[in-house]
Design an enzyme around this catalytic site. Structure first.
Site, short mmCIF file in Angstrom:
data_model
loop_
_atom_site.label_atom_id
_atom_site.label_comp_id
_atom_site.label_asym_id
_atom_site.label_seq_id
_atom_site.Cartn_x
_atom_site.Cartn_y
_atom_site.Cartn_z
N HIS A 17 0.86 -1.20 0.00
CA HIS A 17 0.00 0.00 0.00
C HIS A 17 0.89 1.25 0.00
O HIS A 17 0.99 1.97 1.00
CB HIS A 17 -0.87 -0.09 1.25
CG HIS A 17 -1.97 0.91 1.36
ND1 HIS A 17 -1.82 2.26 1.16
CD2 HIS A 17 -3.27 0.73 1.70
CE1 HIS A 17 -2.97 2.86 1.37
NE2 HIS A 17 -3.87 1.96 1.69
N GLU A 63 -1.02 1.27 -5.40
CA GLU A 63 -0.80 0.07 -4.61
C GLU A 63 -0.73 -1.18 -5.49
O GLU A 63 -1.67 -1.47 -6.25
CB GLU A 63 -1.93 -0.08 -3.59
CG GLU A 63 -2.14 1.20 -2.78
CD GLU A 63 -3.41 1.19 -1.94
OE1 GLU A 63 -3.83 0.10 -1.52
OE2 GLU A 63 -3.98 2.27 -1.72
#
Ligand code: BG6
Length: 287
Positions: A157, A261
């Site tokens: 992320h 991400e």
């Protein structure tokens, strides 16, 4: 934190924010910081760059029961809310656990690689290798050591620092189908153009293995994210209201970041049969 691994001189273990231990890497190729808490990379700057590449909130909480806000949280073994257990932590428990240092090396060119591990013997063994060189390589390998299949979602992320997200574009996802989380997971198709940011943006791009490029004219740089073993890409900026609603995110910080991400989420969750492994890699470079 006692560690049996011999460390190269470019790697130190030190108390970080909130007293949480972290690895501090300073080699001639660049610098980085990785917390044992979540195997969380909070900083990376290659020697060639004049500013940090990753964004970290000034309001981030550093505590064992909280995920760090910024850098690269590892979302695993689920992404977002846990459908079966709404009380379970968002984005899985891996970012809330203390990972173990398995290896630390520096090669002759000054490239440092760090490997951390996390396991749950009846479910998975995870190994996370971070290579700090002219580019940044993050490689998450999941192995199923158990007797039954193991299904998981995963995301690196990554929060990138940008000059002002309103002037940033992200290319590489043109014509790609996505789920728009801001519109209740509505299925849409990215037009034949780069992504612009004009409001809260929270999208899961589906069935995509292409590289993404963050064009940041304000910072006079482009950041390229190449990936393998990943079939989805999430693009996120919380914008004004959502930033305000998050206690660990400064009200005025949202223009400074964008998340791109590398992940396998939703219908692209992976299933490993007993004995099987899967590796997902993101390679970040800056020019
Ligand atoms: C993104 C999600 O990946 O992460 C967003 O798509 C979410 O929906 C964001 O808000 C941040 O999540 P968290 O749990 O770190 O606040």
């Amino acid at each position: 934190m006692p560690v049996d691994i011999a460390l190269p001189s470019s790697v130190r273990i030190e108390p970080g924010a909130g007293g949480l231990p972290r690895l501090s890497i300073n080699s001639r190729q660049g610098s980085a910081e990785i917390y044992f808490h979540g195997a969380h990379l909070t900083a990376w700057q290659p020697a060639s760059a004049s500013a940090p590449v990753l964004w970290l909130s000034r309001e981030s909480v550093f505590a064992e029961n909280k995920a760090i806000r910024g850098g690269v949280p590892i979302c695993f073994p689920w992404f977002g809310a846990n459908v079966a257990d709404p009380k379970a932590p968002a984005h899985g428990f891996a970012r809330l656990r203390a990972w173990t240092l398995l290896d630390a090396q520096e090669d002759a060119t000054g490239v440092v690689s760090i490997t951390l591990g996390l396991e749950s013997p009846d479910m998975f063994q995870a190994q996370y290798r971070v290579e700090i060189g002219p580019s940044l390589t993050m490689q998450l390998q999941i192995h199923n050591p158990a007797q039954t299949p193991f299904t998981f979602e995963e995301a690196l992320h990554t929060y990138f620092a940008v000059h002002d997200v309103r002037n940033v574009t992200v290319s590489g996802l043109e014509d790609t189908e996505y789920l728009d989380k801001v519109a209740g997971f509505e299925r849409r198709i990215q037009p034949h153009e780069a992504i612009h940011f004009t409001a809260e943006t929270d999208r899961v791009y589906l069935n995509t293995r292409t590289a993404c490029v963050i064009h940041d004219p304000g910072a006079r740089r482009t950041i390229t994210i190449n990936k393998t073993g990943s079939d989805t890409t999430v693009v996120w900026n919380p914008w004004i209201d959502k930033a305000r609603a998050m206690a660990d995110f400064g009200d005025h910080e949202w223009p400074e970041m964008v998340c791109v991400e590398t992940c396998n989420v939703g219908d692209y969750a992976r299933t490993l049969v007993p004995g099987e492994s899967h590796t997902m890699t993101a390679i970040i470079s800056v020019s």
